[in-house]
Design an enzyme around this catalytic site. Structure first.
Site, PDB file in Angstrom:
ATOM      1  N   HIS A   6       0.832  -1.206   0.000  1.00 30.26           N
ATOM      2  CA  HIS A   6       0.000   0.000   0.000  1.00 30.26           C
ATOM      3  C   HIS A   6       0.870   1.262   0.000  1.00 30.26           C
ATOM      4  CE1 HIS A   6      -3.727   2.258   1.229  1.00 30.26           C
ATOM      5  NE2 HIS A   6      -2.814   3.086   1.710  1.00 30.26           N
ATOM      6  N   GLU A   7       1.806   1.334   0.955  1.00 27.28           N
ATOM      7  CA  GLU A   7       2.654   2.526   1.061  1.00 27.28           C
ATOM      8  C   GLU A   7       3.589   2.651  -0.147  1.00 27.28           C
ATOM      9  OE1 GLU A   7       1.773   4.637   3.072  1.00 27.28           O
ATOM     10  OE2 GLU A   7       0.589   3.417   4.455  1.00 27.28           O
ATOM     11  N   HIS A  35       1.831   4.596  -2.857  1.00 29.24           N
ATOM     12  CA  HIS A  35       1.940   6.052  -2.660  1.00 29.24           C
ATOM     13  C   HIS A  35       3.313   6.560  -3.105  1.00 29.24           C
ATOM     14  CE1 HIS A  35      -1.831   6.690  -0.621  1.00 29.24           C
ATOM     15  NE2 HIS A  35      -1.531   5.922   0.402  1.00 29.24           N
ATOM     16  N   HIS A  78       3.805   6.615  -6.836  1.00 28.16           N
ATOM     17  CA  HIS A  78       3.044   7.742  -7.386  1.00 28.16           C
ATOM     18  C   HIS A  78       3.865   9.027  -7.227  1.00 28.16           C
ATOM     19  CE1 HIS A  78      -1.273   9.651  -7.646  1.00 28.16           C
ATOM     20  NE2 HIS A  78      -0.474  10.068  -8.602  1.00 28.16           N
TER      21      HIS A  78
END
Length: 599
Positions: free
Chosen positions: A389-390, A393, A396
């Site tokens: 998940h991290e 980020h 991105h």
């Protein structure tokens, strides 16, 4: 196992903050540089309307200043998070925050001054000056809001009122976190333990039903004692939203909130309508949960305890990295190579817990730094999903900063959760394809079903509550505790159904404990984010390269266009109900598989 002190953590397990500032002295030098640059920016005050050249100079000076400021503030914040007991870095963090506030205030003249320039003049400058044209989207976005900017006198008054406007949130925070004390309850071993906000969810996840019920009753019994105060606090927060929207000539508080990111109100309505159409799937899920927990009827305090036993599977960090990278292979060599280096040799990640380290996980950094990740890795499946998940980020952020100038080097909340949830979707798909173990399959499906329930369904219910309360206030109705209870209880009954489900009366008070309600019309973005992520991940898995190219272009676009436009080019039209429906179809298909495995 005893936790290491920060100084004893091996370098390969720590993020590489030395790449930002190798010494505190180097940080101090940049801190001083930022202070010295502030007068260079404020020298443009009163001059932005002189010419295209002057406006361009001011924007470039702002970017130069804020790039350095961001680096200074981010480093100080992250150093404190490494060891929150270290007084040196506590002081650095406080100074970094203070500096950020002072510089932001010093640069606040720019927006009203730019808006004071006639729109036709700015557009002519953009056409005549190719360098200024690099700021076209930013300036057009400012002009879009021009009709909602009032006279200097009114703007000054609104600015002065901002602190008062924040009072309901501050009062709620003090009451909720400082003054409200919860009773002691008995844990799984029969020991008396004080109930706290932090322990509440852990108790709701308990396999012992008596513990779950005790925590639920104790929490809401405490909130019941303050329900009229909390109702008055929330009511005034809503009134504040309504007053500010009217002061800026918006048709509603919701229109004002969504206008900040140029998201059509139809996106909000489509989300709620799509979820309403698919409530039978949530009702099926609730019934399946009751069956797997072997309960004749499910209560609200039974919604968080795992309905599938946790798989006893240790996943060392190195193994988690390899598994995640295999799951992300559909995104191509470039993405995976950057991710591999980030998770290993480039040291983006602060991996393990140490004495004094901040809890939880996040992705953070500045435009000129690596996109760092804080973890407290525990060698579990959940930790592996958190890392994926991290990483989403951080990837991105990495691609955005590599391909966009500073002023477009970030992204909005509306798209922030897309890349992270996308990675989780690919990881789930990969793991399900790699195992024939029904227990592991059920655990993985349960993990994804819960993400849908808590993010898509639950956040949409929150969004609907906010919409109803603001509409009622705009019509002149008083938001009493009784009315808020009635609205919230009715939504729970509608969303969860009543077949095999008891909607406990106490849940009517849940509105009183949700901090996000004091940042109105924010939570819907969690639901749209997971919808967009699921749709994009399905496209990548089924279409291959064309979908991958669209997705990578989205990651590289930052804030260079409006969020809905960026997602549309990636392949998801969030102004239509289709992406939300696609996500809800995935929920239904996962539910089908879970029912099949459950027998």
């Amino acid at each position: 196992m005893e936790l290491l002190k920060r100084q004893d953590v091996p370098a390969e397990h720590k993020w590489d903050l030395d790449s930002v500032y190798p010494t505190t002295q180097a940080w101090e030098e940049d801190y001083a540089r930022v202070e010295a640059m502030v007068p260079q920016l404020t020298a443009y005050q009163g001059r932005l309307g002189e010419s295209a050249g002057v406006l361009l100079e001011a924007l470039r000076k702002r970017d130069e200043l804020f790039q350095l400021l961001e680096r200074v503030a981010v480093f100080a914040h992250m150093k404190e998070d490494e060891d929150t007991t270290n007084s040196t870095y506590q002081a650095l963090s406080t100074r970094g925050q203070s500096l950020y506030a002072r510089v932001t205030a010093a640069g606040s003249f720019m927006t009203p001054e730019i808006l004071a320039i006639p729109s036709e003049t700015i557009r002519a400058w953009l056409d005549q000056n190719p360098d200024l044209a690099a700021y076209r989207h930013e300036l057009e976005d400012l002009l879009r809001e021009k009709e909602h900017v009032r006279s200097p006198e009114v703007e000054e008054l609104l600015a002065q009122m901002s602190e008062v406007g924040g009072a309901p949130r501050d009062i709620f925070g003090k009451l909720n976190h400082a003054d409200m004390k919860f009773p002691r309850i008995k844990d799984e071993e029969g020991k008396e333990v004080e109930l706290t906000h932090g322990r509440y969810l852990r108790f709701l996840e308990s396999p012992v039903r008596e513990v779950r019920k005790a925590a639920f009753d104790a929490l809401y019994g405490t909130y019941a004692k303050f329900r009229n105060t909390l109702a008055a606090t929330y009511s005034n927060s809503v009134k504040k939203d309504v007053v500010y929207a009217r002061a800026r000539r918006y048709p509603s508080a919701r229109a004002a909130a969504l206008s900040s990111t140029n998201v059509p109100e139809s996106v909000y309505d489509n989300l709620i309508e799509a979820v309403h159409r698919n409530l039978p799937s949530l009702h099926r899920y609730v019934q399946l949960r009751g069956k797997l927990l072997k309960l004749d009827e499910l209560h609200m305090y039974d919604l968080y305890t795992p309905m599938v036993a946790e798989v006893d599977k240790k996943i060392p960090y190195a193994e988690a990295v390899e598994t995640i990278l295999k799951a992300l292979e559909p995104l191509g060599e470039e993405y995976c190579e950057v991710a591999r280096k980030g998770l290993t040799t480039d040291r983006w990640v602060d991996i393990y817990e140490n004495v004094g380290k901040r809890s939880g996980a996040y992705s953070f950094g500045a435009y000129t730094t690596k996109p760092f990740i804080l973890m407290n890795y525990q060698e579990t499946l959940d930790s592996m999903f958190t890392l994926a998940h991290e990483l989403g980020h951080s990837m991105h952020s990495y691609f955005t900063r590599r391909h966009q100038p500073y002023h477009y080097g970030n992204y909005t909340i509306f798209v922030a959760e897309v890349a992270s949830t996308f990675n989780e979707a690919l990881l789930t798909d990969y793991l399900l394809k790699q195992t024939d173990d029904p227990k592991l399959k059920m655990y993985l499906i349960n993990h994804q079903l819960e993400s849908f329930r808590t993010t898509l369904y639950r956040q949409t219910m929150f969004a609907e509550f906010e919409h109803i309360t603001h509409q009622r206030s705009e019509k002149g109705e008083a938001l009493t505790a009784d009315l808020l209870d009635e609205i919230y209880y009715g939504l729970n009954k509608q969303y969860y159904g009543t077949e095999g489900m008891v909607i406990d009366e106490a849940i009517a008070l849940e509105w009183a404990r949700i901090p996000h309600f004091y940042s109105a019309f924010y939570v819907y973005q969690y639901a749209t984010g997971i919808s967009a992520a699921v749709a994009l991940s399905r496209q990548v898995l089924t279409e291959g390269k064309p979908a991958v190219d669209r997705y990578l272009t989205f990651l590289k676009s930052g804030s260079s266009d409006y969020s809905t436009n960026l997602l549309a080019r990636a392949g998801v039209d969030m102004t239509s109900p289709e992406p939300v429906q696609q996500a809800l179809d995935v929920f239904a298909s996962l539910l089908d598989e879970m029912e099949r495995l459950a027998g």
